[in-house]
Design an enzyme around this catalytic site. Structure first.
Site, short mmCIF file in Angstrom:
data_model
loop_
_atom_site.label_atom_id
_atom_site.label_comp_id
_atom_site.label_asym_id
_atom_site.label_seq_id
_atom_site.Cartn_x
_atom_site.Cartn_y
_atom_site.Cartn_z
CG PHE A 1 3.03 -0.08 10.76
CD1 PHE A 1 3.96 0.30 11.71
CD2 PHE A 1 2.39 0.91 10.03
CE1 PHE A 1 4.23 1.64 11.94
CE2 PHE A 1 2.65 2.24 10.25
CZ PHE A 1 3.58 2.61 11.20
CG HIS B 1 -0.12 1.21 13.49
ND1 HIS B 1 -1.42 1.11 13.89
CD2 HIS B 1 -0.16 1.50 12.16
CE1 HIS B 1 -2.22 1.34 12.85
NE2 HIS B 1 -1.48 1.57 11.79
CD GLU C 1 -2.09 -1.81 2.59
OE1 GLU C 1 -1.77 -1.18 3.60
OE2 GLU C 1 -2.55 -2.95 2.61
CG ASP D 1 1.48 -4.16 14.16
OD1 ASP D 1 1.28 -4.43 15.35
OD2 ASP D 1 2.43 -3.44 13.78
CG PHE D 2 -0.63 -3.47 8.44
CD1 PHE D 2 -1.23 -3.21 9.67
CD2 PHE D 2 -0.20 -2.40 7.67
CE1 PHE D 2 -1.38 -1.90 10.13
CE2 PHE D 2 -0.36 -1.09 8.12
CZ PHE D 2 -0.95 -0.84 9.35
CB ILE D 3 2.52 -9.74 8.50
CG1 ILE D 3 3.57 -8.98 7.70
CG2 ILE D 3 2.70 -11.23 8.29
CD1 ILE D 3 4.99 -9.43 8.00
CD GLU E 1 -2.66 -5.60 4.81
OE1 GLU E 1 -3.89 -5.83 4.89
OE2 GLU E 1 -2.19 -4.44 4.75
#
Lengths: 328, 325
Positions: free
Chosen positions: B83, B129, B29, B85-87, B60
């Protein structure tokens, strides 16, 4: 099917042989399952042969197919031999993945079979990825995902179709709508019974087709493949079909989710006998040729099964290999 | 050597690799024309265009799965998560698909895929995040995990990741992104599985990860005034983990502290501790100590946030306790 008589002869022979091979292997596997020769789950494709066959007839070895837990038919239609398939389900060293995968993890990347899968949905995303590779490499190949109606409610369906749409990826999304996700009816799991209509939500082409008519499937796929190769983006094909055996061997073919009468009705629409009648009425292939195909296939599958049953087990000491490409 | 920030150094590795290998493409993104949320791809869109610098919708799971399929079919995707976290929305794809493809295919498929993202606690980013999560990926067979702590290693480890045939996590701590340091010019690769001895010492070994390396170095410098000699080890990759360099250090010092911002249970410190106990028990003069971030989601308020992450004071206290044993 629009070609001259010689082309139709070859195509119809190939389609018939492929469908009959899938059927013969699956029925053999069902008996092997009962005999305890298959060590894990076995989901057969009986009744749905026309879909894999009609689509794969238009593919080359460079086109990448991503399949499902019900993937034996896709593997065979893409060119995996019955011997390598049966040996894999028997867990033998001669299996297509040397016993690492079994029924739900069949891989033959050298001919574009990029795997069957035990998880519903990811094949849709991976086929989009094959389309992305083709776009970047400009090599003219396409990605194909086969999946069931059970995947339509999964997020991967939405994300994969949207990604393929926005990047104009050369991809075929082939939904084999066999009416049940395991034993949950699609009519229960979705408010919109028409899978093909969902294509418009993504701004791509959608085609509904009789999935038990191999020529109809082939015609729909041919158009979609041509558009994909021409850079005109992905297509969603809904092939309406039915599995006449249980979800997995060892389960009941009927139950609270469907009746014996319903199964019997669909057996009447059997794609192989329908195609045989069609061939004979149109006269594209002589009956003696079809009989010869059947006897050849039966002999090949019998021999493949004997070879698999006699094949060695993989050496347990090799279990850790191939986790990584590179050792450090 | 040239002075570069951590992000510039990693971008140099990416730019060089993209020049050399036309199969590399980046998705994320804002990874396209915008040049990346953390300027990870700045300037590359103008050079390589939208197919190789690909902006994505916020999906994601979708683009991890897409990139998995791409890696299976002859290209080399770099997934820029912004970030880490988004994984987590794509964990099923990563663990059931990406990590297993080579194995399931009996070694016939490769999985040359790089997954990069910002990790770490700070700036009141709060709990969506601030995650690091790399111990999760160390647990799974099939992944490589790189944790650079300085600009030179950022370039060298990223260069190695971009040529690996295995899926690699490349994780960039938020407090390091603008850190400047000397970076070798031209081709520079740091092999995986080779720890760096960031400072030599004899009294105790401190294994520190990412930003904690800098805290540990500062404590080592301060304590050297008291005659205390700390050896600081930066593993640089935790999958594979260079246990030999750690054991070698413990043979010399007899004392070990592991400092890691991520959670303690089943973490990197637990793994190192178990390994040293199994293979170096007789070398130990004191129980192994671990110092980790608190086992809680990351809070927002600065006073709360500060309380959950190891800092120089808590590292110094842990070192003093270890030396007193």
């Amino acid at each position: 099917m629009h070609g001259d008589r010689g082309e139709r002869f070859e195509l119809h022979r190939w389609l018939y042989r492929t469908m009959f091979t899938i059927r013969t292997v699956e029925e053999r596997l069902a008996r092997s399952f009962m005999a305890g020769l298959i060590h894990g789950a076995c989901h057969t494709y009986v009744g749905e042969e026309a879909v894999a066959t009609g689509v794969c007839a238009g593919l080359t070895d460079d086109d990448a197919v991503f399949s499902t837990h019900r993937g034996h038919g896709h593997a065979l239609a893409k060119g995996v031999s019955p011997a390598a398939l049966i040996a894999e389900l028997y867990g033998r060293e001669t299996g297509i993945s040397h016993g690492r995968g079994g029924s739900m993890h069949l891989f033959a990347p050298e001919i574009g079979l990029m795997g069957t899968s035990g998880i519903v949905g990811p094949c849709i995303l991976q086929a989009a990825g094959a389309g992305y590779s083709a776009k970047l490499l400009e090599n003219g190949s396409i990605g194909v995902a086969f999946f069931g109606d059970g995947a339509v409610g999964n997020g991967a369906f939405h994300e994969g179709l949207n990604l393929a749409a926005i990047y104009d990826l050369p991809v075929l999304f082939v939904c084999e709508n066999n009416l049940y996700a395991t034993e949950v009816p699609f009519s229960y799991a979705s408010r919109n019974p028409d899978v093909a209509s969902r294509a418009s939500g993504y701004g791509i082409a959608g085609i509904g087709v009789d999935g038990n008519d191999v020529l109809a499937v082939h015609e729909a796929a041919t158009g979609a493949i041509r558009r994909a190769r021409a850079g005109e983006g992905p297509t969603l094909i809904e092939a309406r079909t039915y599995r006449t055996r249980p979800h997995a061997e060892g389960m009941s073919p009927t139950g609270v989710y469907r009746t014996e009468e319903e199964v019997a009705e669909w057996r009447e629409k059997d794609p192989i006998s329908r195609f045989r009648s069609r061939i004979l009425s149109e006269g594209t292939v002589p009956e003696s040729d079809l009989d010869r195909i059947e006897s050849d296939v039966r002999a090949e599958v019998d021999e493949a099964e004997r070879e698999a049953a006699a094949a060695p087990w993989p050496d347990g000491g090799t279990a850790p290999s191939h986790v990584y490409r590179e050792t450090t | 050597m040239t002075e570069r920030t951590f992000t510039e150094a990693a971008r140099e590795a990416l730019s060089d690799a993209m020049d050399a290998d036309p199969t590399i493409f980046v998705v994320g993104e804002g990874a396209g024309e915008r040049g990346g949320n953390f300027e990870t791809t700045a300037g590359l869109y103008e050079k390589h265009g939208p197919v190789r610098l690909c902006d994505t919708p916020i999906c994601e799971r979708g683009f991890i799965g897409m990139c998995t399929g791409a890696a299976m079919t002859g290209t080399r995707p770099v997934v820029d998560f912004m970030f880490t976290d988004f994984i987590l929305d794509g964990l099923g794809e990563l663990i059931n698909q990406t990590s297993k493809m080579q194995y399931m295919s009996n070694g016939r498929l490769k999985m040359p895929m790089v997954l990069r993202g910002c990790i770490g606690i700070g700036h009141s980013a709060a709990t969506h995040h601030s995650g690091s999560y790399y111990p999760l990926f160390v647990h799974i067979p099939g992944f490589r995990v790189a944790l650079p702590s300085n600009p030179a290693d950022a370039k060298g480890l990223f260069a190695t990741a971009l040529r690996s045939e295995d899926p690699v996590f490349f994780m960039e701590h938020r407090h390091l992104l603008n850190l400047k340091g000397p970076v070798p010019e031209g081709e520079h690769r740091v092999p995986f599985g080779q720890a760096a001895v960031a400072r030599e010492g004899t009294d105790a070994t401190v294994v520190a990860l990412t930003v904690m390396v800098h805290h540990a170095l500062q404590i080592a410098e301060e304590l050297s005034g008291e005659g205390v000699s700390l050896e600081i080890i930066d593993p640089r990759t935790v999958a594979p983990l260079d246990t030999e360099t750690i054991l070698e250090s413990v043979r010399k010092t007899g004392r070990l502290l592991i400092v890691d911002e991520t959670f303690m249970p089943c973490g990197i410190g637990a793994e190192i501790s178990a390994h040293v106990t199994e293979h170096g028990f007789d070398e130990l003069d004191a129980p192994i100590m671990r110092l980790n971030g608190a086992h809680v989601p990351t809070p927002y308020s600065p006073s709360l946030e500060q309380a959950v992450v190891p800092d120089r004071a808590s590292i110094e206290q842990a070192v003093r306790e270890l030396l007193a044993e």
